[in-house]
Scaffold this motif. Structure first.
Motif, PDB file in Angstrom:
ATOM      1  N   ASP A 203       0.832  -1.202   0.000  1.00 23.58           N
ATOM      2  CA  ASP A 203       0.000   0.000   0.000  1.00 23.58           C
ATOM      3  C   ASP A 203       0.869   1.254   0.000  1.00 23.58           C
ATOM      4  O   ASP A 203       0.466   2.296   0.500  1.00 23.58           O
ATOM      5  N   ASN A 204       2.064   1.117  -0.553  1.00 24.67           N
ATOM      6  CA  ASN A 204       3.031   2.208  -0.422  1.00 24.67           C
ATOM      7  C   ASN A 204       3.816   2.465  -1.708  1.00 24.67           C
ATOM      8  O   ASN A 204       4.994   2.787  -1.663  1.00 24.67           O
ATOM      9  N   ILE A 205       3.163   2.294  -2.861  1.00 27.84           N
ATOM     10  CA  ILE A 205       3.823   2.567  -4.144  1.00 27.84           C
ATOM     11  C   ILE A 205       3.702   4.054  -4.453  1.00 27.84           C
ATOM     12  O   ILE A 205       2.606   4.602  -4.480  1.00 27.84           O
ATOM     13  N   VAL A 206       4.832   4.705  -4.666  1.00 25.74           N
ATOM     14  CA  VAL A 206       4.813   6.151  -4.896  1.00 25.74           C
ATOM     15  C   VAL A 206       5.337   6.537  -6.278  1.00 25.74           C
ATOM     16  O   VAL A 206       5.211   7.700  -6.679  1.00 25.74           O
ATOM     17  N   GLU A 207       5.939   5.580  -7.009  1.00 26.15           N
ATOM     18  CA  GLU A 207       6.439   5.878  -8.351  1.00 26.15           C
ATOM     19  C   GLU A 207       6.111   4.729  -9.301  1.00 26.15           C
ATOM     20  O   GLU A 207       6.274   3.554  -8.949  1.00 26.15           O
ATOM     21  N   TYR A 208       5.664   5.087 -10.492  1.00 28.18           N
ATOM     22  CA  TYR A 208       5.349   4.110 -11.535  1.00 28.18           C
ATOM     23  C   TYR A 208       6.139   4.488 -12.782  1.00 28.18           C
ATOM     24  O   TYR A 208       5.873   5.524 -13.396  1.00 28.18           O
ATOM     25  N   ILE A 209       7.095   3.651 -13.160  1.00 27.93           N
ATOM     26  CA  ILE A 209       8.002   3.980 -14.265  1.00 27.93           C
ATOM     27  C   ILE A 209       7.913   2.898 -15.337  1.00 27.93           C
ATOM     28  O   ILE A 209       8.204   1.725 -15.082  1.00 27.93           O
ATOM     29  N   GLY A 210       7.509   3.297 -16.529  1.00 26.46           N
ATOM     30  CA  GLY A 210       7.316   2.334 -17.604  1.00 26.46           C
ATOM     31  C   GLY A 210       8.450   2.337 -18.619  1.00 26.46           C
ATOM     32  O   GLY A 210       9.010   3.382 -18.953  1.00 26.46           O
ATOM     33  N   VAL A 211       8.791   1.139 -19.108  1.00 25.37           N
ATOM     34  CA  VAL A 211       9.764   0.969 -20.189  1.00 25.37           C
ATOM     35  C   VAL A 211       9.091   0.129 -21.279  1.00 25.37           C
ATOM     36  O   VAL A 211       8.039  -0.460 -21.042  1.00 25.37           O
ATOM     37  N   PRO A 212       9.663   0.066 -22.479  1.00 26.93           N
ATOM     38  CA  PRO A 212       9.040  -0.740 -23.537  1.00 26.93           C
ATOM     39  C   PRO A 212       8.851  -2.193 -23.115  1.00 26.93           C
ATOM     40  O   PRO A 212       9.725  -2.788 -22.486  1.00 26.93           O
TER      41      PRO A 212
END
Length: 328
Positions: A203-212
């Motif tokens: 319950d503590n995700i603060v960043e979402y970073i996508g790559v191909p």
């Protein structure tokens, strides 16, 4: 004589495959390989003809050692990087571009484009290098001359995720996710549902970073720039699913941002609710799916060798189950 040896090998292989298929509905597991609260429905994990005495200590014992070791590092102020070596990484580091490594990581099989010595050196800069237990490709390890501790196995990482012990270890940390954009977007949507957050125990995700989703390793410098453009630095620890490129990118980001990076591989798929239940230790995992969400662009991980049981644990989330929590 050579022909006779080849014939014997061929016959033994056929007998082995036949035995695996016949025994495919039996879930008995060698005691040394058993992990509480997990389930293996793939014969290659359960009844494969491998010596159960090859492993030093039981899997439960090795898992406990891994939990203690990771706890020490997670509670330390020193950032670290942990990477797993699977088939793609093993083959690439030894100059072989075949099979899934091309489809998932590079989009082409021109190995001459890459400085393998550079990749090997950067791999050695990671603090932990995890390798599979009793894996045929482990024969390449002696040529790689790794200087790091190899005591954590790839299986340990999957076990930590399948039991959700790993997410409990991260309860006090702010988490960043780095993985295929399509799967990261799913996770970002799933955390809006309380039932999902309680199941995964995160319950503590603060960043979402996508790559191909495919080809992220074709140009690791370009992929790293893409990651850095999205990073805010708010997370304490980043969970990564990025194939071969991670070997170079993770130690670089660790040094630059003084953050920890842990390669969880298909653990990203589990978090996104798209992991096959035939994957080792994930027979009991519940894949949370969002009703009417478009999953057609997802590259589903394939793990079906000698599988006779078609198990799919899927829970469909409806709009009325969504609560007020929004993804960061």
């Amino acid at each position: 004589m050579s022909f006779i040896r080849k014939l014997k090998s061929y016959i033994l292989k056929k007998v082995q495959i036949a035995g695996l298929k016949i025994l495919g509905n039996i879930e008995w597991v060698w005691p040394k390989y058993r992990i509480p609260y997990t389930r293996n429905i793939n014969v290659a994990d359960n009844l494969y003809f491998k010596n159960p005495f090859m492993i030093s200590g039981t899997y439960s014992y090795k898992l406990l050692k891994t939990i203690i070791l990771l706890n020490e590092r997670l509670n330390s102020k020193t950032p670290f990087s942990l990477v797993r070596l699977g088939d793609s990484e093993m083959l690439f580091l030894n100059g072989k571009m075949v099979g899934n490594i091309v489809k998932r990581s590079f989009l082409n099989n021109d190995i001459s484009r890459y400085n393998l010595e550079h990749y090997r050196e950067k791999t050695n800069e990671n603090d932990f290098i995890c390798i599979p237990d009793n894996y045929s490709l482990n024969r390449f390890l002696s040529d790689m001359k790794f200087s790091k501790d190899l005591s954590i196995s790839t299986e340990n990482i999957y076990q930590l995720i399948a039991t959700k012990i790993f997410f409990n270890q991260l309860k006090s940390k702010k988490i960043g996710i780095i993985g295929a954009k399509e799967k990261v977007d799913i996770i970002k949507s799933l955390v809006k549902y309380k039932k999902y957050r309680e199941y995964v125990n995160i319950d503590n995700i603060v960043e979402y970073i996508g790559v191909p989703q495919k080809g992220a390793s074709t140009d690791h410098e370009k992929t790293q720039r893409m990651i850095e453009d999205q990073m805010t630095g708010d997370a304490d620890i980043y969970l990564v699913g990025m194939s071969v490129a991670k070997l170079v990118i993770q130690p670089s980001l660790r040094d630059k941002y003084q953050k920890s990076f842990i390669d969880i591989g298909v653990g990203i798929d589990a978090m996104a609710g798209v992991i096959p239940n035939s994957k080792s230790y994930f027979g009991n995992w519940i894949n949370f799916r969002i009703k009417d969400y478009d999953y057609s662009n997802i590259n589903f991980f394939q793990y079906q060798k000698y599988l006779k049981k078609n198990v799919e644990n899927i829970y469909t989330l409806n709009e009325n189950e969504r609560d007020d929590k929004e993804a960061n």
